[in-house]
Design a protein around this motif. Structure first.
Motif, short mmCIF file in Angstrom:
data_model
loop_
_atom_site.label_atom_id
_atom_site.label_comp_id
_atom_site.label_asym_id
_atom_site.label_seq_id
_atom_site.Cartn_x
_atom_site.Cartn_y
_atom_site.Cartn_z
N GLY A 111 -38.82 27.97 -25.84
CA GLY A 111 -39.15 27.50 -24.71
C GLY A 111 -40.31 26.55 -24.78
N GLN A 112 -41.17 26.62 -25.68
CA GLN A 112 -42.37 25.85 -25.91
C GLN A 112 -41.76 24.38 -26.49
N ALA A 113 -40.95 24.40 -27.44
CA ALA A 113 -40.47 22.98 -27.89
C ALA A 113 -39.33 22.53 -26.73
N TYR A 114 -38.78 23.34 -25.81
CA TYR A 114 -37.94 22.91 -24.88
C TYR A 114 -38.85 21.95 -23.97
N CYS A 115 -39.81 22.56 -23.37
CA CYS A 115 -40.89 21.85 -22.44
C CYS A 115 -41.58 20.63 -22.90
N ASP A 116 -41.73 20.60 -24.38
CA ASP A 116 -42.50 19.52 -24.92
C ASP A 116 -41.50 18.54 -25.62
N SER A 117 -40.17 18.73 -25.46
CA SER A 117 -39.24 17.84 -26.15
C SER A 117 -39.44 17.65 -27.58
N ILE A 118 -39.44 18.84 -28.16
CA ILE A 118 -39.46 18.88 -29.77
C ILE A 118 -37.99 19.33 -30.24
N PRO A 119 -37.45 18.43 -31.30
CA PRO A 119 -36.26 18.86 -31.98
C PRO A 119 -36.13 20.03 -32.70
N MET A 120 -35.46 20.89 -32.51
CA MET A 120 -35.41 22.05 -33.21
C MET A 120 -33.81 22.68 -33.11
N LEU A 121 -33.44 22.99 -34.51
CA LEU A 121 -31.83 23.43 -34.64
C LEU A 121 -32.27 24.84 -35.03
N VAL A 122 -31.44 25.65 -34.16
CA VAL A 122 -31.67 27.33 -34.46
C VAL A 122 -30.19 27.67 -34.61
N ILE A 123 -29.65 27.96 -36.00
CA ILE A 123 -28.61 28.53 -36.38
C ILE A 123 -28.43 30.04 -36.46
N SER A 124 -27.81 30.76 -35.63
CA SER A 124 -27.85 32.10 -35.64
C SER A 124 -26.43 32.84 -35.81
N ALA B 19 -45.30 3.98 -16.37
CA ALA B 19 -45.31 5.42 -16.89
C ALA B 19 -44.34 5.35 -18.15
N ILE B 20 -44.64 5.83 -19.19
CA ILE B 20 -43.49 5.75 -20.41
C ILE B 20 -43.73 6.97 -21.15
N GLY B 21 -42.60 7.52 -20.77
CA GLY B 21 -42.22 8.91 -21.90
C GLY B 21 -43.27 10.02 -21.32
N THR B 22 -43.31 10.31 -20.14
CA THR B 22 -43.97 11.36 -19.33
C THR B 22 -43.53 11.87 -18.25
N GLU B 23 -43.39 13.34 -18.13
CA GLU B 23 -42.47 13.92 -17.31
C GLU B 23 -43.14 13.69 -15.66
N ILE B 24 -44.69 13.13 -15.63
CA ILE B 24 -45.56 13.28 -14.60
C ILE B 24 -45.61 14.78 -13.77
N GLY B 25 -45.66 15.51 -15.02
CA GLY B 25 -45.54 16.99 -14.51
C GLY B 25 -46.88 17.55 -13.87
N PRO B 26 -46.85 18.70 -13.44
CA PRO B 26 -47.76 19.31 -12.83
C PRO B 26 -49.04 19.97 -13.69
N THR B 27 -48.87 20.08 -15.00
CA THR B 27 -49.77 20.35 -16.03
C THR B 27 -50.53 19.57 -16.45
N SER C 244 -50.22 23.84 -27.49
CA SER C 244 -49.38 24.83 -26.62
C SER C 244 -50.05 24.90 -25.22
N ALA C 245 -51.30 24.26 -24.85
CA ALA C 245 -51.95 24.67 -23.71
C ALA C 245 -51.43 24.07 -22.56
N THR C 246 -50.19 23.19 -22.66
CA THR C 246 -49.73 22.65 -21.52
C THR C 246 -48.17 22.94 -21.37
N GLY C 247 -47.55 22.78 -20.19
CA GLY C 247 -46.10 23.03 -20.16
C GLY C 247 -46.12 24.48 -20.03
N TYR C 248 -45.01 24.94 -21.24
CA TYR C 248 -44.83 26.42 -21.49
C TYR C 248 -46.21 27.19 -21.61
#
Length: 532
Positions: free
Chosen positions: A84-97, A270-278, A402-406
């Motif tokens: 969830g943290q990586a999703y909100c911050d646009s971080i590439p993560m591969l989870v193989i389960s 505005a470049i590469g920003t959500e312009i998000g509330p946090t 991790s103090a913004t977004g998620y």
């Protein structure tokens, strides 16, 4: 026989994967069969959430996706927070389960680690979740994942494989090969020309740079200097311009000096920003509070239209777009007020920081100046909140948290381990509160086990200090925020870390220098009452 699990590892290695984070389980043993022969290093976390945070920190510093091997059921529910943290911050993560065997998935029969629908859970925190039912599907699923990491908004991807399929003979699949990925979308000349016209006709342009632009610092700097435009950096965009640059405004957009800068500009790029509330106050999202023109550049077409609707939207890679536009703008087009406006914003911010924020910013500056190329990884705590408010770094990616977004707690320790693995020759400092540390405390063992000499600054106020302040400000009797605090010095000894308590602000850089020389993890405890 080469098992399917071995083939998966070989395919990962063929595509540049060097590290895997996770905890082996009975459902994933086949993924471990070929690890050593493929040359992949495995890092065993003490909790799957820690594995996810390590993968996140590794990805932010290396630019490569962080890869995790996770068991079905509790492994996935444990890693979901990190995803969830990586999703909100646009971080590439591969989870193989793993997942229950074919025919047993979602049966409700009570198989080990069974969930009714793992993919439904993972869809909430991933770009996509895919179940591999036939071995030849995996290469296509992995190609989709790497395409997202390379050319779209990079978010976690989940691929699950039935436990019975992992042990099947994969000889028929042939040799694992490198997968080609598409290039990120470029900017059309018409769009670049339209943006250039708006910017060159502006008297008071401002550039807002977010985390999606952190690899575009060179063309953004060139563009800002050509326009004489202040660069307001969100938390994840810090370092796109260094603190000493006359156009740098490392201030969270939610604070009044930044809002004033924006509201008085006639064009915002505005470049590469959500312009998000946090990062931004909600009121800025209302166009009535901002009468100027807005240009948005984003890899994600949907995101370009969220929050604050633009006058011009460009769906493109931040680096290419900034380069294209900067090539069309000559310094002679400059209006001339940008440096003064940036300086006014910085001065206004310095005038309104509280004494506690000032002390915390002093601490972060000491961490930054202690050694060249230091990476600071933050959790949700008072020094990091101050850093989000007004802390600049010399390069992008040198301060993240991790103090913004998620906004999860416990992130900083495992993420710092991942960052150090990505950059073993650079000092990595984790800044975490005494409450947040107790979320992922066992990962101290991981750092010792793998010889990862990070430095951890523990900000001790014996509880959840910021939540307590919010309760008091709201007239709510503080409940649940004053915590039993363990003896961190004894814990440091138990985990084979060096431990010490810092009694005041003057000795920070000296203690950091000593910690860097030890070659083992160090815990430096700072008691808030003695520092502020």
């Amino acid at each position: 026989m080469r098992t399917f699990g071995t083939y998966i590892v070989e395919l990962l290695a063929a595509n540049g994967v060097e590290l895997v984070f996770g905890i082996p389980g009975v459902h994933t043993v086949e993924l471990y069969r070929g690890l050593q022969n493929a040359g992949l290093r495995h890092i065993t976390s003490r909790h799957e959430q820690g594995a996810g945070f390590m993968a996140d920190g590794y990805a932010r510093v290396s630019g490569k996706p962080g890869v995790c091997f996770i068991i079905s059921g509790p492994g996935l529910t444990n890693i979901a927070t990190a995803m969830g943290q990586a999703y909100c911050d646009s971080i590439p993560m591969l989870v193989i389960s793993s997942v229950s065997a074919v025919g047993a998935m979602g049966s409700g029969a009570g198989h080990l680690h069974e969930l009714p629908d793992q993919r439904q859970l993972m869809r909430q925190v991933s770009a996509f979740s895919h179940t591999v039912l036939h071995m030849d599907e995996f290469e296509l699923a992995l190609a989709r994942a790497f395409a997202i990491f390379a050319s779209a908004r990079p978010r976690p991807v989940h691929i699950e494989i039935p436990v019975d399929l992992l042990g099947c003979d994969s000889t028929s699949l042939g040799i694992a090969r490198h997968l080609e990925t598409p290039a990120a979308p470029g900017v059309a000349m018409e769009a670049a020309a339209a943006a250039t016209e708006l910017l060159t006709n502006a008297a008071r342009p401002v550039i807002v740079a977010g985390g999606g632009a952190k690899r575009a610092s060179v063309p953004i700097r060139r563009l800002a200097e050509a326009l004489d435009a202040p660069v307001l950096m969100t938390v994840n965009g810090r370092g796109i311009l260094p603190p000493g640059h006359a156009l740098a405004v490392p201030i969270i957009p939610a604070r009044a000096p930044a809002l004033e800068l924006l509201s008085k500009s006639d064009v915002i790029l505005a470049i590469g920003t959500e312009i998000g509330p946090t990062d931004f106050k909600n009121k800025l999202l209302e166009r009535t509070n901002f009468p100027g023109k807005l240009i948005r550049i984003d890899l994600d077409a949907e995101q370009a239209m969220r929050g604050m609707s633009p006058d011009l939207a460009i769906v493109a890679d931040a680096t290419e777009a900034a380069e294209q536009i900067s090539m069309l703008i000559a310094p002679s087009d400059v209006g001339g007020s940008g440096k003064a406006r940036a300086a006014a914003a910085r001065a206004a911010m310095a005038a309104v920081v509280t004494p506690k924020e000032k002390a915390c910013l002093h601490l972060l500056a000491a961490l930054r100046h202690g050694a060249k190329n230091t990476i600071i990884v933050g959790d949700s705590n008072q020094p990091v909140y101050a850093g989000c408010t007004a802390f600049g770094t010399d390069e992008p990616g040198r301060f993240f948290c991790s103090a913004t977004g998620y906004g999860t707690l416990g992130y900083a320790l495992p993420a710092a381990i991942g960052a150090k693995l990505a950059a073993p020759d650079r000092p990595v400092i984790c800044v975490i509160g005494d409450g947040g540390l107790q979320f992922t405390l066992p990962e101290m063992a991981t750092a010792s086990e793998i010889g990862c000499p990070i430095i951890m600054i523990v900000w001790r106020n014996n509880g959840y200090g910021e939540i307590k302040r919010h309760m008091e400000n709201a007239g709510v009797e503080p409940i649940g925020v004053d915590l039993f605090t363990p003896d961190f010095q004894k814990l440091a000894q138990a985990f084979d870390w060096h431990g010490e308590v810092l009694a005041g602000a003057d000795a920070v850089e000296e203690r950091l220098a000593a910690a860097r020389m030890r070659g083992k993890p160090s815990l430096i405890e700072i008691v808030e009452a003695s520092y502020v």
